[in-house]
Design an enzyme around this catalytic site. Sequence first.
Site, PDB file in Angstrom:
ATOM      1  N   PRO A   1      -5.495  -3.625  -9.975  1.00 23.95           N
ATOM      2  CG  PRO A   1      -6.630  -5.778  -9.966  1.00 23.95           C
ATOM      3  CD  PRO A   1      -5.619  -5.742  -9.720  1.00 23.95           C
ATOM      4  N   GLY A   2      -7.732  -2.749  -8.987  1.00 22.20           N
ATOM      5  CA  GLY A   2      -8.623  -1.371  -8.691  1.00 22.20           C
ATOM      6  C   GLY A   2     -10.112  -1.876  -7.772  1.00 22.20           C
ATOM      7  CB  ALA A   3     -10.369  -5.467  -7.036  1.00 21.43           C
ATOM      8  CD1 TRP A   4      -9.679  -4.594  -1.865  1.00 14.07           C
ATOM      9  CD2 TRP A   4      -8.009  -3.166  -0.549  1.00 14.07           C
ATOM     10  NE1 TRP A   4      -8.610  -5.018  -1.402  1.00 14.07           N
ATOM     11  CE2 TRP A   4      -7.733  -3.764  -0.297  1.00 14.07           C
ATOM     12  CE3 TRP A   4      -6.883  -1.120   0.452  1.00 14.07           C
ATOM     13  CZ2 TRP A   4      -7.461  -4.503   1.255  1.00 14.07           C
ATOM     14  CZ3 TRP A   4      -6.990  -2.631   1.308  1.00 14.07           C
ATOM     15  CH2 TRP A   4      -6.910  -3.731   1.843  1.00 14.07           C
TER      16      TRP A   4
ATOM     17  CG  ASP B   1      -4.560  -5.387  -1.005  1.00 14.58           C
ATOM     18  OD1 ASP B   1      -3.739  -6.082   0.069  1.00 14.58           O
ATOM     19  OD2 ASP B   1      -4.778  -6.149  -2.105  1.00 14.58           O
TER      20      ASP B   1
ATOM     21  CG  ASP C   1       7.687   5.103  -4.796  1.00 11.30           C
ATOM     22  OD1 ASP C   1       6.940   4.389  -4.789  1.00 11.30           O
ATOM     23  OD2 ASP C   1       9.125   3.816  -5.795  1.00 11.30           O
ATOM     24  CB  VAL C   2       2.963   4.913  -2.081  1.00 13.69           C
ATOM     25  CG1 VAL C   2       2.587   4.946  -0.537  1.00 13.69           C
ATOM     26  CG2 VAL C   2       1.704   4.563  -2.510  1.00 13.69           C
TER      27      VAL C   2
ATOM     28  CE  LYS D   1      -0.710  -7.357   0.425  1.00 13.76           C
ATOM     29  NZ  LYS D   1      -1.670  -7.667  -0.699  1.00 13.76           N
TER      30      LYS D   1
HETATM   31  C1  LIG Z   1      -2.212  -6.909  -4.289  1.00 25.64           C
HETATM   32  S1  LIG Z   1      -2.188  -5.989  -5.129  1.00 25.64           S
HETATM   33  C2  LIG Z   1      -3.103  -4.834  -5.069  1.00 25.64           C
HETATM   34  C3  LIG Z   1      -4.839  -5.012  -5.828  1.00 25.64           C
HETATM   35  C4  LIG Z   1      -5.392  -3.791  -5.042  1.00 25.64           C
HETATM   36  N1  LIG Z   1      -5.486  -4.036  -3.386  1.00 25.64           N
HETATM   37  C5  LIG Z   1      -6.935  -4.245  -5.301  1.00 25.64           C
HETATM   38  O1  LIG Z   1      -7.764  -4.783  -4.894  1.00 25.64           O
HETATM   39  O2  LIG Z   1      -6.380  -4.324  -7.099  1.00 25.64           O
HETATM   40  C6  LIG Z   1      -0.590  -4.973  -4.536  1.00 25.64           C
HETATM   41  C7  LIG Z   1       0.216  -3.760  -5.850  1.00 25.64           C
HETATM   42  O3  LIG Z   1       0.783  -2.958  -4.631  1.00 25.64           O
HETATM   43  C8  LIG Z   1       1.412  -1.683  -5.882  1.00 25.64           C
HETATM   44  N2  LIG Z   1       2.811  -1.233  -5.416  1.00 25.64           N
HETATM   45  C9  LIG Z   1       3.507  -2.093  -4.742  1.00 25.64           C
HETATM   46  N3  LIG Z   1       4.388  -1.322  -4.513  1.00 25.64           N
HETATM   47  C10 LIG Z   1       3.963   0.040  -4.866  1.00 25.64           C
HETATM   48  C11 LIG Z   1       4.986   1.541  -4.680  1.00 25.64           C
HETATM   49  N4  LIG Z   1       5.846   2.291  -3.785  1.00 25.64           N
HETATM   50  N5  LIG Z   1       3.663   2.433  -4.752  1.00 25.64           N
HETATM   51  C12 LIG Z   1       2.503   2.178  -5.368  1.00 25.64           C
HETATM   52  N6  LIG Z   1       1.985   0.869  -5.971  1.00 25.64           N
HETATM   53  C13 LIG Z   1       2.880  -0.217  -5.339  1.00 25.64           C
HETATM   54  C14 LIG Z   1       1.494  -2.901  -6.710  1.00 25.64           C
HETATM   55  O4  LIG Z   1       2.107  -2.447  -8.675  1.00 25.64           O
HETATM   56  C15 LIG Z   1       0.568  -4.009  -7.132  1.00 25.64           C
HETATM   57  O5  LIG Z   1      -0.476  -3.621  -8.273  1.00 25.64           O
END
Ligand SMILES: C[S@@+](CC[C@H](N)C(=O)[O-])C[C@H]1O[C@@H](n2cnc3c(N)ncnc32)[C@H](O)[C@@H]1O
Length: 247
Positions: free
Chosen positions: A87-90, A158, A133-134, A198
Amino acid sequence: MLPVTLPSLQIMFSLLHRRFFHSSSRLPKKKRIAEQRWLARQSNDPYVKASHALNFRCRSAFKLLEIDDKFRLLQPGCGVVDCGAAPGAWSQVAVHRVNSAGTESTLRRGTVVGIDLLNIPPLDGAHFLSSHDVADPATHAKLPDLLPGGRAHVLLSDMAPNASGFRELDHERLVGLCSFLLDLAEKILRPGGSLLCKYWDGALACQLQDKLCLVFGSVQSLKPNASRKDSAERYFLARNYRKPVKG
Ligand SMILES: C[S@@+](CC[C@H](N)C(=O)[O-])C[C@H]1O[C@@H](n2cnc3c(N)ncnc32)[C@H](O)[C@@H]1O
Protein backbone atom coordinates in the site's frame (compact mmCIF):
# COMPACT_ATOMS: atom_id res chain seq x y z
CA MET A 1 -44.78 -2.85 7.73
CA LEU A 2 -41.84 -0.69 6.75
CA PRO A 3 -42.06 0.85 3.26
CA VAL A 4 -39.48 -0.75 0.93
CA THR A 5 -37.65 2.32 -0.32
CA LEU A 6 -34.46 2.29 -2.38
CA PRO A 7 -32.25 3.27 0.61
CA SER A 8 -33.75 0.53 2.80
CA LEU A 9 -33.15 -2.04 0.04
CA GLN A 10 -29.56 -0.85 -0.20
CA ILE A 11 -29.08 -1.25 3.57
CA MET A 12 -30.63 -4.75 3.46
CA PHE A 13 -28.40 -5.70 0.58
CA SER A 14 -25.28 -4.46 2.32
CA LEU A 15 -26.20 -6.35 5.54
CA LEU A 16 -26.78 -9.55 3.58
CA HIS A 17 -23.54 -9.01 1.68
CA ARG A 18 -21.65 -8.61 4.95
CA ARG A 19 -23.36 -11.65 6.42
CA PHE A 20 -22.46 -13.91 3.53
CA PHE A 21 -19.13 -12.60 2.32
CA HIS A 22 -17.45 -11.05 5.34
CA SER A 23 -18.67 -12.95 8.34
CA SER A 24 -15.83 -15.04 9.76
CA SER A 25 -18.39 -17.44 11.24
CA ARG A 26 -19.03 -18.72 7.72
CA LEU A 27 -15.35 -19.51 7.18
CA PRO A 28 -14.24 -23.13 7.53
CA LYS A 29 -12.96 -23.85 11.08
CA LYS A 30 -9.27 -24.01 10.04
CA LYS A 31 -9.49 -20.62 8.31
CA ARG A 32 -11.35 -19.09 11.23
CA ILE A 33 -8.62 -20.22 13.63
CA ALA A 34 -5.93 -18.85 11.28
CA GLU A 35 -7.81 -15.53 11.07
CA GLN A 36 -8.09 -15.33 14.89
CA ARG A 37 -4.36 -16.10 15.24
CA TRP A 38 -3.55 -13.37 12.70
CA LEU A 39 -5.71 -10.83 14.55
CA ALA A 40 -4.10 -11.74 17.89
CA ARG A 41 -0.63 -11.46 16.37
CA GLN A 42 -1.45 -8.08 14.81
CA SER A 43 -2.83 -6.66 18.05
CA ASN A 44 0.28 -7.73 20.01
CA ASP A 45 2.82 -6.62 17.41
CA PRO A 46 4.81 -3.53 18.49
CA TYR A 47 5.60 -2.68 14.84
CA VAL A 48 1.89 -2.66 13.95
CA LYS A 49 1.24 -0.32 16.90
CA ALA A 50 4.16 1.94 15.94
CA SER A 51 3.07 2.05 12.29
CA HIS A 52 -0.38 3.30 13.38
CA ALA A 53 1.19 5.87 15.70
CA LEU A 54 3.54 7.17 12.97
CA ASN A 55 0.97 7.00 10.16
CA PHE A 56 2.81 4.42 8.11
CA ARG A 57 0.60 2.50 5.75
CA CYS A 58 1.92 -0.82 7.09
CA ARG A 59 4.53 -2.29 9.44
CA SER A 60 6.96 -3.11 6.61
CA ALA A 61 8.11 0.55 6.78
CA PHE A 62 10.26 -0.45 9.76
CA LYS A 63 12.19 -3.04 7.75
CA LEU A 64 13.31 -0.40 5.27
CA LEU A 65 13.98 2.18 8.00
CA GLU A 66 16.17 -0.32 9.83
CA ILE A 67 18.14 -1.31 6.71
CA ASP A 68 18.50 2.29 5.58
CA ASP A 69 19.63 3.48 9.02
CA LYS A 70 22.47 0.98 8.76
CA PHE A 71 23.45 1.28 5.08
CA ARG A 72 22.36 4.85 4.11
CA LEU A 73 21.00 3.94 0.69
CA LEU A 74 18.39 6.68 0.50
CA GLN A 75 20.05 10.10 0.34
CA PRO A 76 18.40 13.45 -0.48
CA GLY A 77 18.31 13.85 -4.28
CA CYS A 78 18.32 10.11 -5.05
CA GLY A 79 16.06 8.52 -7.67
CA VAL A 80 14.26 5.46 -6.28
CA VAL A 81 12.08 2.82 -7.92
CA ASP A 82 9.93 0.88 -5.41
CA CYS A 83 8.71 -2.43 -6.88
CA GLY A 84 5.67 -4.01 -5.24
CA ALA A 85 4.92 -0.68 -3.59
CA ALA A 86 1.29 -1.15 -2.41
CA PRO A 87 0.00 0.00 0.00
CA GLY A 88 2.93 2.44 0.03
CA ALA A 89 4.81 2.27 3.35
CA TRP A 90 8.26 1.81 1.74
CA SER A 91 7.47 4.69 -0.58
CA GLN A 92 6.57 6.82 2.46
CA VAL A 93 10.03 6.10 3.90
CA ALA A 94 11.73 6.73 0.54
CA VAL A 95 9.86 10.04 -0.04
CA HIS A 96 11.00 11.27 3.36
CA ARG A 97 14.62 10.16 3.03
CA VAL A 98 15.27 11.34 -0.56
CA ASN A 99 13.21 14.53 -0.01
CA SER A 100 11.06 13.90 -3.09
CA ALA A 101 8.18 15.98 -1.67
CA GLY A 102 10.62 18.89 -1.29
CA THR A 103 9.84 19.28 2.43
CA GLU A 104 13.45 20.24 3.22
CA SER A 105 14.11 23.30 1.06
CA THR A 106 17.88 23.26 1.75
CA LEU A 107 18.33 19.66 0.56
CA ARG A 108 18.35 18.22 -2.95
CA ARG A 109 15.00 16.92 -4.13
CA GLY A 110 14.82 13.25 -5.09
CA THR A 111 12.34 11.15 -7.06
CA VAL A 112 10.26 8.15 -6.03
CA VAL A 113 8.41 5.93 -8.49
CA GLY A 114 6.31 3.05 -7.14
CA ILE A 115 4.99 0.10 -9.14
CA ASP A 116 2.38 -2.49 -8.17
CA LEU A 117 -0.15 -4.87 -9.68
CA LEU A 118 -2.60 -3.39 -7.15
CA ASN A 119 -3.83 0.14 -6.67
CA ILE A 120 -1.43 2.32 -4.64
CA PRO A 121 -3.21 5.21 -2.91
CA PRO A 122 -1.64 8.56 -3.90
CA LEU A 123 1.27 9.95 -1.85
CA ASP A 124 2.74 13.43 -2.06
CA GLY A 125 6.25 13.16 -3.52
CA ALA A 126 5.74 9.81 -5.24
CA HIS A 127 4.63 8.88 -8.75
CA PHE A 128 2.76 5.58 -8.74
CA LEU A 129 2.25 3.12 -11.55
CA SER A 130 -0.71 1.15 -10.17
CA SER A 131 -1.95 -1.92 -12.08
CA HIS A 132 1.52 -2.39 -13.56
CA ASP A 133 3.55 -5.59 -13.59
CA VAL A 134 7.26 -5.32 -12.77
CA ALA A 135 7.86 -8.30 -15.06
CA ASP A 136 6.32 -6.53 -18.05
CA PRO A 137 8.73 -4.78 -20.48
CA ALA A 138 5.96 -2.20 -21.11
CA THR A 139 6.32 -1.12 -17.45
CA HIS A 140 10.11 -0.88 -17.81
CA ALA A 141 9.65 1.33 -20.88
CA LYS A 142 7.74 3.94 -18.85
CA LEU A 143 10.42 4.40 -16.20
CA PRO A 144 13.19 6.38 -17.94
CA ASP A 145 10.80 9.31 -18.55
CA LEU A 146 9.89 9.39 -14.84
CA LEU A 147 13.46 9.43 -13.52
CA PRO A 148 15.92 12.34 -13.75
CA GLY A 149 18.51 11.41 -16.37
CA GLY A 150 16.42 8.27 -17.03
CA ARG A 151 18.19 6.36 -14.25
CA ALA A 152 17.67 5.44 -10.57
CA HIS A 153 20.21 5.31 -7.75
CA VAL A 154 18.25 2.69 -5.81
CA LEU A 155 15.96 -0.14 -6.83
CA LEU A 156 13.79 -1.45 -3.98
CA SER A 157 11.66 -4.55 -4.09
CA ASP A 158 9.40 -5.83 -1.35
CA MET A 159 7.40 -7.72 -3.99
CA ALA A 160 5.68 -10.90 -2.95
CA PRO A 161 3.46 -13.16 -5.03
CA ASN A 162 0.18 -14.33 -3.47
CA ALA A 163 1.20 -17.14 -1.13
CA SER A 164 0.08 -20.58 -2.33
CA GLY A 165 0.80 -22.13 1.06
CA PHE A 166 3.47 -24.37 -0.51
CA ARG A 167 6.76 -23.01 0.77
CA GLU A 168 9.00 -24.27 -2.05
CA LEU A 169 6.62 -23.08 -4.77
CA ASP A 170 6.28 -19.62 -3.20
CA HIS A 171 10.08 -19.45 -2.84
CA GLU A 172 10.56 -20.29 -6.54
CA ARG A 173 7.95 -17.76 -7.66
CA LEU A 174 9.55 -14.97 -5.65
CA VAL A 175 13.06 -15.84 -6.90
CA GLY A 176 11.57 -15.72 -10.42
CA LEU A 177 10.22 -12.20 -9.74
CA CYS A 178 13.63 -11.12 -8.39
CA SER A 179 15.22 -12.21 -11.67
CA PHE A 180 13.08 -9.63 -13.49
CA LEU A 181 14.70 -7.01 -11.28
CA LEU A 182 18.03 -7.78 -12.91
CA ASP A 183 16.52 -6.97 -16.34
CA LEU A 184 15.08 -3.81 -14.87
CA ALA A 185 18.42 -2.86 -13.28
CA GLU A 186 20.11 -3.16 -16.66
CA LYS A 187 17.66 -0.63 -18.10
CA ILE A 188 17.43 1.92 -15.31
CA LEU A 189 20.01 1.50 -12.53
CA ARG A 190 22.96 3.91 -12.45
CA PRO A 191 26.48 2.47 -12.29
CA GLY A 192 27.32 2.32 -8.58
CA GLY A 193 23.60 1.99 -7.71
CA SER A 194 21.98 -0.37 -5.18
CA LEU A 195 19.28 -3.02 -5.21
CA LEU A 196 17.42 -4.15 -2.10
CA CYS A 197 15.11 -7.09 -2.75
CA LYS A 198 13.03 -9.42 -0.65
CA TYR A 199 13.26 -13.18 -1.11
CA TRP A 200 11.91 -16.17 0.76
CA ASP A 201 14.78 -18.39 1.79
CA GLY A 202 15.10 -21.74 0.03
CA ALA A 203 17.03 -23.86 -2.41
CA LEU A 204 17.32 -21.22 -5.16
CA ALA A 205 18.58 -18.38 -2.94
CA CYS A 206 22.23 -19.19 -3.71
CA GLN A 207 21.56 -19.07 -7.47
CA LEU A 208 19.93 -15.67 -7.10
CA GLN A 209 22.86 -14.46 -4.99
CA ASP A 210 25.32 -15.71 -7.66
CA LYS A 211 23.41 -13.79 -10.37
CA LEU A 212 23.51 -10.64 -8.26
CA CYS A 213 27.24 -11.10 -7.60
CA LEU A 214 27.89 -11.04 -11.38
CA VAL A 215 26.69 -7.44 -11.67
CA PHE A 216 27.11 -5.95 -8.19
CA GLY A 217 30.33 -5.28 -6.31
CA SER A 218 28.93 -6.59 -3.01
CA VAL A 219 25.91 -8.69 -2.07
CA GLN A 220 24.74 -9.54 1.43
CA SER A 221 21.73 -11.26 2.92
CA LEU A 222 19.84 -9.43 5.68
CA LYS A 223 17.10 -10.26 8.16
CA PRO A 224 15.91 -7.00 9.77
CA ASN A 225 14.51 -7.21 13.32
CA ALA A 226 11.16 -6.01 12.01
CA SER A 227 10.91 -9.10 9.79
CA ARG A 228 8.95 -11.77 11.65
CA LYS A 229 11.24 -14.45 13.10
CA ASP A 230 8.97 -17.29 11.96
CA SER A 231 8.95 -16.09 8.34
CA ALA A 232 11.33 -17.26 5.61
CA GLU A 233 11.56 -13.63 4.48
CA ARG A 234 15.05 -12.20 3.97
CA TYR A 235 16.52 -9.39 1.84
CA PHE A 236 19.47 -9.25 -0.51
CA LEU A 237 21.26 -5.95 -0.45
CA ALA A 238 23.38 -5.63 -3.59
CA ARG A 239 25.59 -2.55 -3.93
CA ASN A 240 27.87 -0.95 -6.45
CA TYR A 241 26.14 -1.92 -9.70
CA ARG A 242 28.22 -2.41 -12.79
CA LYS A 243 26.81 -3.00 -16.24
CA PRO A 244 26.68 -6.69 -17.24
CA VAL A 245 29.33 -7.75 -19.72
CA LYS A 246 27.61 -9.22 -22.81
CA GLY A 247 28.94 -12.17 -24.70
C1 LIG B 1 4.41 -7.13 0.89
S1 LIG B 1 3.58 -6.16 -0.29
C2 LIG B 1 4.61 -4.72 -0.39
C3 LIG B 1 4.45 -3.78 0.77
C4 LIG B 1 5.13 -2.46 0.49
N1 LIG B 1 6.58 -2.59 0.49
C5 LIG B 1 4.78 -1.41 1.52
O1 LIG B 1 5.64 -1.11 2.34
O2 LIG B 1 3.66 -0.89 1.50
C6 LIG B 1 3.98 -6.98 -1.79
C7 LIG B 1 3.40 -6.34 -3.03
O3 LIG B 1 4.03 -6.93 -4.19
C8 LIG B 1 3.11 -6.78 -5.25
N2 LIG B 1 3.52 -7.58 -6.42
C9 LIG B 1 3.62 -8.92 -6.51
N3 LIG B 1 3.99 -9.27 -7.75
C10 LIG B 1 4.15 -8.12 -8.46
C11 LIG B 1 4.50 -7.83 -9.81
N4 LIG B 1 4.79 -8.80 -10.69
N5 LIG B 1 4.54 -6.54 -10.22
C12 LIG B 1 4.24 -5.54 -9.32
N6 LIG B 1 3.90 -5.77 -8.03
C13 LIG B 1 3.85 -7.04 -7.61
C14 LIG B 1 1.81 -7.23 -4.62
O4 LIG B 1 0.71 -6.78 -5.37
C15 LIG B 1 1.91 -6.59 -3.22
O5 LIG B 1 1.22 -5.36 -3.17
